[in-house]
Enzyme design. Structure first.
Site, PDB file in Angstrom:
ATOM      1  N   SER A 137       0.857  -1.193   0.000  1.00  0.00           N
ATOM      2  CA  SER A 137       0.000   0.000   0.000  1.00  0.00           C
ATOM      3  C   SER A 137       0.892   1.241   0.000  1.00  0.00           C
ATOM      4  CB  SER A 137      -0.886   0.015   1.244  1.00  0.00           C
ATOM      5  OG  SER A 137      -1.478   1.281   1.413  1.00  0.00           O
ATOM      6  N   TYR A 150      -2.173  -1.270  10.242  1.00  0.00           N
ATOM      7  CA  TYR A 150      -2.235  -1.613   8.814  1.00  0.00           C
ATOM      8  C   TYR A 150      -0.951  -1.180   8.091  1.00  0.00           C
ATOM      9  CZ  TYR A 150      -3.789  -1.282   3.929  1.00  0.00           C
ATOM     10  OH  TYR A 150      -3.899  -1.397   2.564  1.00  0.00           O
TER      11      TYR A 150
HETATM   12  N1  LIG Z   1      -8.575  -0.324  -1.713  1.00  0.00           N
HETATM   13  C1  LIG Z   1      -7.547   0.447  -1.394  1.00  0.00           C
HETATM   14  O1  LIG Z   1      -7.652   1.675  -1.300  1.00  0.00           O
HETATM   15  C2  LIG Z   1      -6.202  -0.183  -1.173  1.00  0.00           C
HETATM   16  C3  LIG Z   1      -5.084   0.661  -1.215  1.00  0.00           C
HETATM   17  C4  LIG Z   1      -3.836   0.116  -1.021  1.00  0.00           C
HETATM   18  C5  LIG Z   1      -3.707  -1.240  -0.822  1.00  0.00           C
HETATM   19  N2  LIG Z   1      -4.804  -2.037  -0.783  1.00  0.00           N
HETATM   20  C6  LIG Z   1      -4.591  -3.457  -0.573  1.00  0.00           C
HETATM   21  O2  LIG Z   1      -5.195  -4.182  -1.629  1.00  0.00           O
HETATM   22  C7  LIG Z   1      -5.652  -5.440  -1.151  1.00  0.00           C
HETATM   23  C8  LIG Z   1      -7.130  -5.593  -1.450  1.00  0.00           C
HETATM   24  O3  LIG Z   1      -7.833  -4.505  -0.885  1.00  0.00           O
HETATM   25  P1  LIG Z   1      -9.354  -4.211  -1.238  1.00  0.00           P
HETATM   26  O4  LIG Z   1      -9.557  -2.768  -1.004  1.00  0.00           O
HETATM   27  O5  LIG Z   1      -9.700  -4.826  -2.551  1.00  0.00           O
HETATM   28  O6  LIG Z   1     -10.050  -5.014  -0.036  1.00  0.00           O
HETATM   29  P2  LIG Z   1     -11.534  -5.554   0.166  1.00  0.00           P
HETATM   30  O7  LIG Z   1     -11.802  -5.398   1.620  1.00  0.00           O
HETATM   31  O8  LIG Z   1     -12.502  -4.978  -0.806  1.00  0.00           O
HETATM   32  O9  LIG Z   1     -11.347  -7.107  -0.161  1.00  0.00           O
HETATM   33  C9  LIG Z   1     -10.517  -7.892   0.646  1.00  0.00           C
HETATM   34  C10 LIG Z   1     -10.825  -9.358   0.384  1.00  0.00           C
HETATM   35  O10 LIG Z   1      -9.985 -10.127   1.263  1.00  0.00           O
HETATM   36  C11 LIG Z   1     -10.775 -11.127   1.862  1.00  0.00           C
HETATM   37  N3  LIG Z   1     -10.198 -11.526   3.154  1.00  0.00           N
HETATM   38  C12 LIG Z   1     -10.221 -10.840   4.325  1.00  0.00           C
HETATM   39  N4  LIG Z   1      -9.636 -11.567   5.292  1.00  0.00           N
HETATM   40  C13 LIG Z   1      -9.230 -12.724   4.715  1.00  0.00           C
HETATM   41  C14 LIG Z   1      -8.560 -13.876   5.201  1.00  0.00           C
HETATM   42  N5  LIG Z   1      -8.222 -13.998   6.508  1.00  0.00           N
HETATM   43  N6  LIG Z   1      -8.276 -14.876   4.346  1.00  0.00           N
HETATM   44  C15 LIG Z   1      -8.643 -14.785   3.040  1.00  0.00           C
HETATM   45  N7  LIG Z   1      -9.297 -13.732   2.523  1.00  0.00           N
HETATM   46  C16 LIG Z   1      -9.580 -12.709   3.353  1.00  0.00           C
HETATM   47  C17 LIG Z   1     -12.158 -10.509   2.008  1.00  0.00           C
HETATM   48  O11 LIG Z   1     -13.164 -11.506   2.175  1.00  0.00           O
HETATM   49  C18 LIG Z   1     -12.271  -9.724   0.713  1.00  0.00           C
HETATM   50  O12 LIG Z   1     -12.813 -10.520  -0.328  1.00  0.00           O
HETATM   51  C19 LIG Z   1      -5.309  -5.466   0.335  1.00  0.00           C
HETATM   52  O13 LIG Z   1      -4.045  -6.092   0.508  1.00  0.00           O
HETATM   53  C20 LIG Z   1      -5.211  -4.000   0.698  1.00  0.00           C
HETATM   54  O14 LIG Z   1      -4.395  -3.781   1.805  1.00  0.00           O
HETATM   55  C21 LIG Z   1      -6.055  -1.525  -0.950  1.00  0.00           C
END
Ligand SMILES: NC(=O)c1ccc[n+]([C@@H]2O[C@H](COP(=O)([O-])OP(=O)(O)OC[C@H]3O[C@@H](n4cnc5c(N)ncnc54)[C@H](O)[C@@H]3O)[C@@H](O)[C@H]2O)c1
Length: 244
Positions: A137, A150
């Protein structure tokens, strides 16, 4: 079962958001994608859409990780690509982060990356080929407030990439991180993170909201055979919000 002729990718947390977009991108590039998520129904829906295979998986469970990686090897005979995407994305001021919440975030975001990577590198090492991409991130670059646990886990993810590149390189495995900026995933849109767009978008070089499909192509490139000369790196994909 005979070894899959298609390359096989395991994407964790792929039932929605960025993970689902990565799964779709890799499937469009011809890979057989294992859509793994703690939300098994959501994983099945994505797998059905992209011609993949669904697995219910809690990445923080050593037993489940061992079982699911074993099943993939039995059913498909190979794992060429691993995308460590599953994570909890909390928003909590420092003073309110209990030790219980701290541990929960560590167990999914750090232990989960350890467990899946440890199991999958054993398979990739035998094959002499592998591509691993950790979804980090840009909060680790920006030092974003109100999610210290986080941000610390994303630092751990990048640290692992730097440390493992040297150990995995001789085995034919590359490992890199992609660090997205704020992205309109289901997780962000259903939480207080959604208000982050108001102050982040004006700081970006490209002034619109990021969506999951903005991140997926960078991951697909690092997961491709073409990226064999790139390892141990972090690619920030955030429309120029941060610049390092
Ligand atoms: N959306 C953002 O702004 C953003 C920015 C930077 C990084 N990220 C990173 O991108 C990745 C995805 O983020 P997102 O926003 O799509 O998240 P999201 O919350 O929309 O989706 C996360 C998914 O992970 C699954 N999950 C949660 N705990 C779990 C576990 N213990 N085992 C297996 N699956 C599990 C959830 O069921 C969900 O389907 C993450 O690593 C997040 O840190 C997101």
């Amino acid at each position: 079962m005979a070894k899959s002729e298609q390359r096989v990718a395991l994407v964790t947390g792929a039932a929605q958001g960025i993970g689902a977009a990565i799964a779709a991108e890799l499937a469009a590039e011809g890979l057989k994608v294992v859509v793994a998520d703690i939300n098994g129904d959501g994983a099945q829906a994505v797998a059905d859409r992209i011609g993949g295979v669904a697995k219910t998986l809690d990445v923080s469970s050593p037993e489940q990780v061992s079982t699911v990686v074993g099943e993939i090897v039995d059913e498909l005979g190979r794992i060429d690509v691993l995308v460590n995407n599953a994570a909890l994305v909390p928003l909590t001021p420092w003073a309110e982060i209990s030790f219980e919440e701290w541990r929960r975030v560590m167990s999914v975001n750090v232990d989960g990356v350890y467990l899946v990577t440890h199991a999958v590198t054993a398979v990739m090492g035998e094959a002499g080929y592998g591509r691993i991409v950790n979804i980090a991130s840009n909060t680790f670059v920006a030092g974003t407030p109100n999610c210290a646990h986080y941000v610390a886990t994303k630092g751990a993810s990048i640290g692992l990439v730097r440390a493992l590149a040297g150990e995995l390189g001789p085995l034919g495995i590359t490992i890199n991180a992609v660090a997205p900026g704020i992205i309109a995933s289901e997780g962000v849109l259903s939480s207080a993170h959604q208000h982050g767009f108001d102050y982040v978008v004006p700081m970006q070089a490209i002034n619109r909201r990021g969506v999951p499909s903005d991140v997926a192509p960078a991951v697909a490139f690092l997961a491709s055979e073409k990226a064999e000369w790139i390892t141990g790196q972090t690619l920030v994909v955030d429309a120029g919000h941060t610049r390092n």
